[in-house]
Design an enzyme around this catalytic site. Structure first.
Site, mmCIF file in Angstrom:
data_model
loop_
_atom_site.group_PDB
_atom_site.id
_atom_site.type_symbol
_atom_site.label_atom_id
_atom_site.label_comp_id
_atom_site.label_asym_id
_atom_site.label_seq_id
_atom_site.Cartn_x
_atom_site.Cartn_y
_atom_site.Cartn_z
ATOM 1 N N CYS A 1 85.139 -23.580 -8.241
ATOM 2 C CA CYS A 1 84.162 -24.248 -9.121
ATOM 3 C C CYS A 1 83.608 -23.331 -10.208
ATOM 4 O O CYS A 1 83.587 -23.685 -11.388
ATOM 5 C CB CYS A 1 83.034 -24.859 -8.290
ATOM 6 S SG CYS A 1 81.970 -23.662 -7.437
ATOM 7 N N HIS B 1 77.611 -24.695 -5.546
ATOM 8 C CA HIS B 1 78.593 -25.454 -6.330
ATOM 9 C C HIS B 1 78.071 -25.622 -7.759
ATOM 10 O O HIS B 1 76.864 -25.646 -8.001
ATOM 11 C CB HIS B 1 78.850 -26.828 -5.707
ATOM 12 C CG HIS B 1 80.008 -27.553 -6.334
ATOM 13 N ND1 HIS B 1 81.304 -27.118 -6.225
ATOM 14 C CD2 HIS B 1 80.061 -28.685 -7.093
ATOM 15 C CE1 HIS B 1 82.114 -27.946 -6.879
ATOM 16 N NE2 HIS B 1 81.385 -28.890 -7.422
ATOM 17 N N HIS C 1 84.506 -30.709 -12.738
ATOM 18 C CA HIS C 1 84.322 -29.645 -11.748
ATOM 19 C C HIS C 1 85.566 -29.511 -10.873
ATOM 20 O O HIS C 1 86.437 -30.387 -10.846
ATOM 21 C CB HIS C 1 83.090 -29.914 -10.869
ATOM 22 C CG HIS C 1 83.245 -31.061 -9.910
ATOM 23 N ND1 HIS C 1 82.744 -31.032 -8.632
ATOM 24 C CD2 HIS C 1 83.860 -32.274 -10.034
ATOM 25 C CE1 HIS C 1 83.033 -32.187 -8.020
ATOM 26 N NE2 HIS C 1 83.685 -32.945 -8.843
#
Length: 368
Positions: free
Chosen positions: A276, A324, A336
């Site tokens: 990510c 994240h 993402h």
């Protein structure tokens, strides 16, 4: 004299070689063997798939496992970044050691030449020779040269001492950096084991599902994300959003969205796969703006902005542990790299719990 130089140069070369081995991303180390399970691990055994199981509970368990893997990935990436910095510092110190030894050898050569010159005069002090001179002007000129020579000799000895002290400092600094590098290697190995353990547990859990259960589980995931996104949009957030982007922000979004479909891989920064924060950091690098490597570092170091003020290119940090990150692209969506087994994709910006928003580019957008 030359032996010392050879020894330090050899040591410096060994430093560079050792750093190359320790810092190499693909370096394999011996498996330290099984380690005792921590209390947290022991308290959370991996459930097995059984007929008639609660797939919603399985979904939540999978989310937990992949989130734990994401947190460990952030830890791994941070340690990797520190190791790279320490490796560069050790190489720089090795170069300084070599250069310092060469300088010291040159100073010693000059001191030796001065000693040999004095020996060739037969040992008579220059002052005595001047006293025997019949010309007072020559005497005064000679006196000046003696004073200059004494000062030069004193300066030479002082420079030799300082150079030797510098070499000792460089050697001590290199040793300290080696210790830190070794500690980070161990921390990196520990983080890697955490990642692999969590991913293996998740993959095992998924592998035990029947095909029909996998399809139902995927549907549950989509429904959960849709509910979260609907609730987020229902808050009226989009009504106040400033959708203007800077030139760099547009470039970052273009890069990130061009990676859609590429696989997730923990620790990866492209161009074939991403995790990510690898996706978001490389997107901004492509736009000419270097930012921290991990989602937690991005949350800590970048400028924070209110959700109502975010614009395309801003980074949305998710979960309480900032494990994240996704890039806002406008219209309530982010791009993402979700997790292992899920490629880079678009998702609702509110489909996961938002911790906050950070802005890599602080330049005002045209609309502002």
């Amino acid at each position: 004299m030359r032996t010392g130089k050879h020894g330090l140069m050899t040591a410096a070369v060994a430093v560079v070689c050792a750093v190359t081995v320790l810092a190499a991303p693909g370096t394999a180390f011996a498996d330290p063997g099984p380690t005792p399970s921590s209390g947290a691990d022991a308290a959370a055994p991996t459930p097995t798939a059984t007929p008639g199981k609660d797939l919603e509970a399985v979904r939540k368990r999978l989310d937990g496992l992949y989130r734990a893997a994401a947190s460990a990935t952030d830890e791994y990436n941070a340690v990797e970044e520190k190791a790279d910095q320490q490796s560069a510092e050790i190489v720089e110190l090795a170069e300084k050691i070599v250069q310092g030894q060469e300088k010291l050898d040159g100073l010693k050569d000059r001191a030796g030449a001065a000693a040999r010159s004095q020996y060739r005069t037969g040992g008579m002090p220059d002052e005595a020779k001047l006293l025997l001179s019949d010309d007072p002007e020559d005497f005064l000129d000679g006196t000046g040269r003696i004073t200059q020579g004494q000062r030069a000799t004193k300066g030479l000895l002082g420079e030799m001492t300082r150079t030797q002290q510098d070499l000792e400092t460089y050697a001590a600094d290199a040793s300290a950096q080696f210790e830190k590098l070794e500690a980070n290697r161990k921390a990196r190995a520990t983080a890697q084991k955490k990642i692999e353990k969590q991913i293996a547990a998740a993959e095992k859990l998924e592998s035990e599902l029947e095909q029909e259960e996998k399809e139902r589980l995927a549907r549950l995931e989509r429904e959960a994300q849709a509910r979260a996104q609907t609730a987020w949009l229902g808050s009226g957030i989009l009504q106040d959003l400033d959708t203007g982007a800077t030139e760099r922000g547009r470039k970052a979004v273009e890069y990130a969205t061009a990676q859609i479909g590429k696989p997730y891989q923990w620790g990866a920064e492209g161009p074939e796969a991403y995790d990510c924060s690898g996706l978001t950091s490389q997107a901004w690098v492509s736009a000419g703006q270097a930012i921290p490597r991990t989602s937690q570092q991005q949350w800590e170091r970048l400028e924070r902005v209110a959700i109502e003020d975010m614009r395309p290119g801003d980074l949305i940090i998710y979960f309480e542990d900032a494990s994240h990150v996704g890039m806002y692209v406008g219209d309530g969506s982010v791009v993402h790299a979700p997790r292992p087994g899920r490629p880079v994709t678009m998702a609702g910006a509110g489909s996961m719990p938002i911790l906050g928003v950070v802005r890599p580019d602080t330049v005002a957008a045209p609309s502002e």
